[in-house]
Design a protein around this motif. Structure first.
Motif, PDB file in Angstrom:
ATOM      1  N   ILE A   9       0.911  -1.296   0.101  1.00 39.47           N
ATOM      2  CA  ILE A   9      -0.037  -0.263  -0.114  1.00 39.47           C
ATOM      3  C   ILE A   9       0.738   1.221   0.087  1.00 39.47           C
ATOM      4  N   SER A  10       1.883   1.467   0.621  1.00 36.92           N
ATOM      5  CA  SER A  10       2.680   2.497   0.849  1.00 36.92           C
ATOM      6  C   SER A  10       3.425   2.796  -0.491  1.00 36.92           C
ATOM      7  N   GLU A  11       3.842   1.485  -1.037  1.00 38.04           N
ATOM      8  CA  GLU A  11       4.872   1.814  -2.273  1.00 38.04           C
ATOM      9  C   GLU A  11       3.776   2.280  -3.466  1.00 38.04           C
ATOM     10  N   GLU A  25      -2.601   9.879   2.975  1.00 44.45           N
ATOM     11  CA  GLU A  25      -3.221   8.992   3.979  1.00 44.45           C
ATOM     12  C   GLU A  25      -4.477   8.433   3.568  1.00 44.45           C
ATOM     13  N   GLN A  26      -5.397   9.377   2.971  1.00 47.36           N
ATOM     14  CA  GLN A  26      -6.543   8.989   2.634  1.00 47.36           C
ATOM     15  C   GLN A  26      -6.419   7.736   1.441  1.00 47.36           C
ATOM     16  N   THR A  27      -5.531   7.938   0.388  1.00 45.11           N
ATOM     17  CA  THR A  27      -5.393   6.911  -0.509  1.00 45.11           C
ATOM     18  C   THR A  27      -5.039   5.641   0.001  1.00 45.11           C
ATOM     19  N   LYS A  28      -4.196   5.731   1.119  1.00 46.17           N
ATOM     20  CA  LYS A  28      -3.723   4.438   1.942  1.00 46.17           C
ATOM     21  C   LYS A  28      -4.834   3.775   2.438  1.00 46.17           C
ATOM     22  N   SER A  29      -5.763   4.596   2.908  1.00 49.45           N
ATOM     23  CA  SER A  29      -6.836   3.732   3.854  1.00 49.45           C
ATOM     24  C   SER A  29      -7.742   3.069   2.792  1.00 49.45           C
ATOM     25  N   THR A  36      -7.252  -5.579   1.716  1.00 48.44           N
ATOM     26  CA  THR A  36      -7.575  -6.844   2.768  1.00 48.44           C
ATOM     27  C   THR A  36      -8.502  -7.934   2.181  1.00 48.44           C
ATOM     28  N   LYS A  37      -8.876  -7.756   1.119  1.00 50.92           N
ATOM     29  CA  LYS A  37      -9.405  -8.949   0.389  1.00 50.92           C
ATOM     30  C   LYS A  37      -8.494 -10.006  -0.308  1.00 50.92           C
ATOM     31  N   TYR A  38      -7.180  -9.804  -0.305  1.00 48.26           N
ATOM     32  CA  TYR A  38      -6.179 -10.675  -0.952  1.00 48.26           C
ATOM     33  C   TYR A  38      -5.111 -11.254   0.091  1.00 48.26           C
ATOM     34  N   HIS A  39      -4.515 -12.012  -0.186  1.00 49.34           N
ATOM     35  CA  HIS A  39      -3.375 -12.409   0.670  1.00 49.34           C
ATOM     36  C   HIS A  39      -2.252 -12.181   0.149  1.00 49.34           C
ATOM     37  N   VAL A  40      -1.480 -11.029   0.621  1.00 52.16           N
ATOM     38  CA  VAL A  40      -0.246 -10.607   0.097  1.00 52.16           C
ATOM     39  C   VAL A  40       1.063 -11.242   0.693  1.00 52.16           C
ATOM     40  N   THR A  41       1.878 -11.608  -0.434  1.00 54.59           N
ATOM     41  CA  THR A  41       3.159 -11.898   0.307  1.00 54.59           C
ATOM     42  C   THR A  41       4.576 -11.466  -0.339  1.00 54.59           C
TER      43      THR A  41
END
Length: 329
Positions: A9-11, A25-29, A36-41
């Motif tokens: 998200i930050s990148e 900050e709003q974009t990050k939110s 959150t719907k995905y499993h990120v590795t």
């Protein structure tokens, strides 16, 4: 410590903020709700990219279903694994430059070996592109390196006799006679079982390249020495060529090569003889003795007659004989 999803998200937010003015900050939110719907590795820079591993497994599974031999599949698997260890990228992100740099690491290898590695990569990426798994094939513009097409020199009739006389055991003599009489590839002889031999017809069926089956034949001499070898054996192993020490088991391809090299050394033909040279000798002497090219092609299991022609090295004596016999006066 940030999770892989938070880092992602930050990148992304940082990348967007460089393109257009945004509330970071709003974009990050907002991105967080999506992620959150995905499993990120996160993929470590030192790890093989899981995407490339997945595509390789898919490719190998497809080729297995197409009937490629286990030895060919093992070769593909090894080359592609080494490639994945060097180029840690998703398959679709691999470039021609990545492949050039990778192949450049093998400058100590023969050009023919590097050519084989490129051939495997071409097969892999062209399949991915053909299946529309990736948009473009990075190997399209890569040309195989130029190699000198040199075949192991066939033995003369005199050298073949020297090899026969250098055999110390009935086992060694049987190996030489079988390799020469059948003209088989090392892999074909290696997988033969005693039950495959038709002793009455002096023949057997072998499975060659492309999983193609063909019939090959034994000479009287080969059959005589093969029977002597089998009679002398005290094991119950099904393989035609077995180890000399217990536990008796199928002799490996490397083991067959070592045995032939040992005989060659005894004959004073060190570094001149291998199972493939025996195959070459079969082809050359048979063609020089008047066999039809098409027949030898079938016996060798070649799909293309041009391949068989590479083995044909006609002797000066044979050339003179043919000129005298067929020239219209």
């Amino acid at each position: 410590m940030k999770t892989a999803g938070e880092l992602l998200i930050s990148e992304i937010a940082g990348f967007i903020s460089e393109l257009v003015p945004i509330n970071v900050e709003q974009t990050k939110s907002q991105l967080s709700e999506i992620v959150t719907k995905y499993h990120v590795t996160q993929v470590d820079d030192e790890e093989i990219h899981p995407d490339l591993t997945e595509k390789i497994l898919l490719f190998l599974s497809t080729k297995k279903l197409e009937g490629l031999s286990p030895s060919t599949l093992d070769g593909y698997k090894l080359d592609l694994r080494i490639f994945a260890e060097h180029v840690k990228k998703k398959a679709e992100n691999v470039t021609a430059a990545d492949i050039r740099v990778y192949l450049g690491k093998f400058e100590h290898l023969k050009m023919s070996t590097i050519g084989k590695k490129l051939s495997v990569l071409k097969s892999f990426f062209s399949w991915l592109a053909g299946e529309e798994i990736i948009q473009r094939d990075p190997t399209v513009k890569l040309k195989p390196p130029k190699t000198e097409k040199r075949l192991g020199k066939a033995l003369s009739i005199e050298e073949l006799e020297m090899l026969r006389e250098a055999c110390v055991t009935v086992r060694q003599r049987a190996f030489i006679e079988v390799l020469y009489a059948t003209g088989c590839r090392l892999s074909e002889v290696h997988q033969l079982n005693i039950s495959d031999i038709d002793f009455q017809e002096k023949s057997c069926r072998v499975v060659g390249k492309g999983n193609k089956e063909r019939e090959v034949y034994f000479s009287y001499k080969a059959m005589y020495h093969l029977k002597k070898y089998l009679t002398a054996r005290e094991d119950e192993c099904e393989a035609l060529m077995v180890t000399i020490r217990k536990p008796y088991r199928r002799l490996t391809k490397r083991g067959i090569q070592r045995e032939v090299a040992k005989i060659a050394k005894n004959a004073g033909l060190e570094n001149k003889v291998s199972p493939h040279v025996m195959r070459h000798t079969f082809a050359t002497l048979t063609l020089n003795n008047g066999a039809e090219l098409v027949a030898v092609q079938e016996l060798l299991g070649h799909s293309n007659p041009d391949t068989t022609l590479r083995y044909a090295r006609i002797t000066e004596e044979r050339k003179r004989e043919q000129h005298k016999k067929f020239l219209v006066q």
